[in-house]
Motif scaffolding. Structure first.
Motif: not given
Length: 240
Positions: A81-91, A177-188
């Motif tokens: 995770p970072s200040e801008q993006f979520k990390g694996a455990s967030d998803a 990660f990138y098949t979850t809601k937060i991952g998809i939102e991160e991709l825009g």
């Protein structure tokens, strides 16, 4: 005996020990006592798919507590995770990996996942005197640096076990990660979006000798109302 078979033997031995200690109970009874997760069937899956998912959800967790904590640390090192993006455990990527392992018909995948976690602990204990999850981030990264960069010229079947393990977890982490809601939102990614349509061009209407009814233009081609769901009255007249 090769390394994979050795790991399989160790894991099966651990399972057998657990059965002796806890006894054998019917699957339904054991799941009930353990407070099994419930699953609400959804209409867009077939009854068979819902049944399979229900069985997976009710089954005991693929990882024990130590394995889950270790895998969580590993996944967050892969996708931190970072200040801008979520990390694996967030998803909750680890739950995704556990689901994939239980859903998989590949016994090798299940053995390799748990065997890889054992390898990490053994390597970290040997080099640092602690389990992988308890090591410092610098110590953890030093171990992963040894297995994270495989030679693409070397066939997968000839790579070291631990290299293939890390590659598999990395792929599962990114997929999870990138098949979850937060991952998809991160991709825009916004999915299918309707185009803006202003009606048939005037020159085409003129060519065919037709024109729009101003009332229908206001109702159907007014872009300020493009997200309004159409409604009709009982006589079939358009309301919105």
């Amino acid at each position: 005996m090769d390394r994979r078979k050795s790991l399989k033997s160790i894991l099966l031995g651990s399972v057998a020990t657990g059965l002796v200690a806890h006894g054998c109970k019917p699957k339904e009874e054991a799941a009930k006592e353990a407070g099994a997760k419930t699953y609400d069937p959804v209409a867009w899956r077939t009854p068979y798919e819902n049944e399979i998912i229900q069985e997976i959800k009710e089954d005991e967790d693929f990882f024990n507590e130590h394995q889950r904590e270790t895998m969580t640390v590993l996944c967050d090192l892969i996708l931190p995770p970072s200040e801008q993006f979520k990390g694996a455990s967030d998803a909750d990527v680890v739950s995704f990996i556990a689901f994939m392992a239980k859903d998989s018909e590949s016994e090798a995948m299940q053995t390799d996942l748990k065997g890889g976690l054992m390898w990490l602990d053994h390597k970290c204990n040997t080099e640092n005197g602690v389990a992988f999850k308890s090591a410092t981030e610098a110590q953890q990264k030093a171990i992963l640096d040894q297995i994270a960069y495989y030679d693409p010229e070397v066939p997968e079947s000839k790579r070291p076990f631990e290299v293939n393990f890390f590659s598999m977890v990395r792929n599962l982490t990114m997929t999870g990660f990138y098949t979850t809601k937060i991952g998809i939102e991160e991709l825009g990614y916004k999915g299918n979006m309707p185009n803006v349509w202003n009606g048939v061009p005037d020159d085409v209407l003129e060519q065919h000798g037709v024109s729009y009814d101003p009332e229908w233009i206001a109702k159907c081609v007014d872009q300020s109302k493009r997200n309004v769901v159409a409604e009709w009255d009982d006589e079939g007249n358009l309301i919105t």
